[in-house]
Each structure stands twice: as structure tokens, then as C-alpha cells.
Design a protein around this motif. Structure first.
Motif, PDB file in Angstrom:
ATOM      1  N   LEU A  29     -52.160  25.951  66.717  1.00 41.42           N
ATOM      2  CA  LEU A  29     -52.921  26.789  65.799  1.00 41.42           C
ATOM      3  C   LEU A  29     -54.033  27.541  66.523  1.00 41.42           C
ATOM      4  N   ASN A  30     -54.700  26.888  67.459  1.00 40.74           N
ATOM      5  CA  ASN A  30     -55.761  27.566  68.208  1.00 40.74           C
ATOM      6  C   ASN A  30     -55.203  28.736  69.013  1.00 40.74           C
ATOM      7  N   GLN A  31     -54.004  28.576  69.547  1.00 36.02           N
ATOM      8  CA  GLN A  31     -53.374  29.666  70.293  1.00 36.02           C
ATOM      9  C   GLN A  31     -53.069  30.839  69.370  1.00 36.02           C
ATOM     10  N   PHE A  47     -53.532  29.958  54.654  1.00 42.11           N
ATOM     11  CA  PHE A  47     -52.415  29.011  54.739  1.00 42.11           C
ATOM     12  C   PHE A  47     -52.944  27.596  54.524  1.00 42.11           C
ATOM     13  N   PRO A  48     -53.274  27.264  53.281  1.00 41.20           N
ATOM     14  CA  PRO A  48     -53.855  25.945  53.017  1.00 41.20           C
ATOM     15  C   PRO A  48     -52.925  24.791  53.384  1.00 41.20           C
ATOM     16  N   GLY A  49     -51.626  25.065  53.503  1.00 43.44           N
ATOM     17  CA  GLY A  49     -50.670  24.044  53.909  1.00 43.44           C
ATOM     18  C   GLY A  49     -50.618  23.861  55.412  1.00 43.44           C
ATOM     19  N   GLU A  52     -47.441  23.899  58.939  1.00 40.04           N
ATOM     20  CA  GLU A  52     -46.129  23.857  58.296  1.00 40.04           C
ATOM     21  C   GLU A  52     -45.929  25.082  57.386  1.00 40.04           C
ATOM     22  N   GLN A  53     -46.916  25.399  56.580  1.00 38.79           N
ATOM     23  CA  GLN A  53     -46.825  26.570  55.707  1.00 38.79           C
ATOM     24  C   GLN A  53     -46.767  27.854  56.529  1.00 38.79           C
ATOM     25  N   LEU A  54     -47.628  27.953  57.529  1.00 36.80           N
ATOM     26  CA  LEU A  54     -47.649  29.130  58.387  1.00 36.80           C
ATOM     27  C   LEU A  54     -46.292  29.329  59.068  1.00 36.80           C
ATOM     28  N   ALA A  55     -45.730  28.265  59.609  1.00 42.76           N
ATOM     29  CA  ALA A  55     -44.433  28.367  60.282  1.00 42.76           C
ATOM     30  C   ALA A  55     -43.339  28.785  59.312  1.00 42.76           C
ATOM     31  N   GLY A 114     -41.070  20.397  59.850  1.00 45.21           N
ATOM     32  CA  GLY A 114     -40.891  19.447  58.756  1.00 45.21           C
ATOM     33  C   GLY A 114     -40.015  20.030  57.661  1.00 45.21           C
ATOM     34  N   ASP A 115     -40.032  19.390  56.510  1.00 41.08           N
ATOM     35  CA  ASP A 115     -39.157  19.783  55.403  1.00 41.08           C
ATOM     36  C   ASP A 115     -39.359  21.225  54.953  1.00 41.08           C
ATOM     37  N   VAL A 116     -40.599  21.678  54.895  1.00 40.59           N
ATOM     38  CA  VAL A 116     -40.888  23.043  54.444  1.00 40.59           C
ATOM     39  C   VAL A 116     -40.317  24.055  55.430  1.00 40.59           C
ATOM     40  N   VAL A 117     -40.476  23.790  56.709  1.00 37.80           N
ATOM     41  CA  VAL A 117     -39.964  24.696  57.738  1.00 37.80           C
ATOM     42  C   VAL A 117     -38.438  24.673  57.742  1.00 37.80           C
ATOM     43  N   ARG A 118     -37.862  23.484  57.663  1.00 38.24           N
ATOM     44  CA  ARG A 118     -36.387  23.399  57.639  1.00 38.24           C
ATOM     45  C   ARG A 118     -35.809  24.127  56.423  1.00 38.24           C
TER      46      ARG A 118
END
Length: 185
Positions: A29-31, A47-49, A52-55, A114-118
Motif C-alpha cells: 500500500l505504501n508503494q 477504499f475502506p476495505g 483487498e478492496q483496492l485490488a 482473498g475472496d473479494v479479489v478472487r
């Protein structure tokens, strides 16, 4: 409001590029904040999640753009073999132009998120599959659904091999095989 949208869009685009190049675990995230010139507080605001949400959203953005390109490329082709050739040439050109750093925006992230990204990756693959299947159906190719799966899997594998070897030959080898397969149906 315009600045928030700009910050959100820059965050997504920076993340999409880094995830596509480095994968999920290789991107911090810092990058993303540093490379995007983004304020620290903006990430969790937009992106409060978290990562995972950002990805997931970055995958959706990049995959949607690639899907639109595939759809446009196939629509311009007079036949299935020419369409697949054009897609393969475009993928090879993109890989070579990025010095084999930026492969598929889904394949580099799918195994590690994780599940959200998949779920976002599965949706993206399903959209590419549908575009390919619909193109094949439009041209009267039998077994279009199974062939679309084969095309998608072959292209994903060929991109991975091309990135690994820094050579577009795997894409063109897959293309030659797919051309023979499509013409034989």
C-alpha cells in the motif's frame, strides 16, 4: 468533489499497474501511495476495505479495459482465426513494450488475493470468456463455449510463459495451434 474522484482514479490506476507487474503480495500500500503521489489518508477514505478492496477494484478496472479491447479487436476481424491472431499480436506487442513486466491484469493477482479479489478475477475471466464465446458463436464455430475456455486458458498460460522467458514465442505458438484448431472445426 472532483479532486476526490481524481485521487480515487489515480489510486486505482496506480494499483492496477503495480498489481499487474508485481502481483498481489509483491505490491504494498505504501508503494501505491508513493508511486501515485497520493496522500496517505486517501487510501482508506476511498477504499475502506483496504488492500483487498483496492485490488478487487483495480482488477475490475484493468480487466474491463482489456475486455473492451478484446471485444473491439475481435469485432474487427473477418473470421475466427484472424480475430485470434489479432488478439495474440496485441498481447505480444503489449508484453514486449513493457519489457515483459506487465502481463495479464488478472493472472498476476488471482492466485494470491482473498475472496473479494478472487471473485473480481472470476468475474473478469467470465467476461472475457463470454466475449470470446459470443464471437465464435457469431461465426458459427461449433462447441464455442468449450473452445472459448480453451482459448482463455491457452492465452493465460502463453502470457505467463512469455513473461517468464522474455519472449513472445509462446504466444505465437499457441496462436498457431488455435488457428489450426479453429480452422478444423
Amino acid at each position: 468533489m472532483g479532486r476526490r474522484t481524481d485521487t480515487r482514479e489515480r489510486t486505482l490506476r496506480t494499483a492496477a499497474t503495480l498489481f499487474r507487474t508485481q502481483g498481489y503480495h509483491g505490491t504494498g500500500l505504501n508503494q501505491i501511495l508513493a508511486e501515485g503521489g497520493l496522500p496517505k489518508g486517501s487510501l482508506y477514505f476511498h477504499f475502506p476495505g483496504g488492500k483487498e478492496q483496492l485490488a478487487a477494484e483495480a482488477v475490475t478496472l484493468a480487466a474491463g479495459e482489456l475486455c473492451d479491447w478484446v471485444r473491439t479487436t475481435l469485432a474487427a476481424a473477418p473470421d475466427p482465426a484472424s480475430g485470434l491472431d489479432a488478439v495474440i499480436a496485441g498481447l505480444a506487442e503489449h508484453l514486449a513494450a513493457s519489457d515483459f513486466q506487465r502481463g495479464c491484469p488478472i493472472g498476476t493477482v488471482a492466485p494470491d488475493g482473498g475472496d473479494v479479489v478472487r471473485a473480481a478475477c472470476a468475474t473478469a475471466f467470465a467476461s472475457w470468456h463470454a466475449v470470446t464465446r459470443d464471437f465464435l458463436v457469431h461465426h458459427g464455430v461449433p462447441h464455442a463455449d468449450a473452445l472459448a475456455t480453451t482459448v482463455l486458458a491457452a492465452l493465460e498460460g502463453a502470457q505467463l510463459l512469455a513473461r517468464t522467458t522474455h519472449d513472445t514465442a509462446p504466444l505465437y505458438a499457441v496462436g498457431a495451434t488455435l488457428r489450426t484448431l479453429v480452422k478444423g472445426l
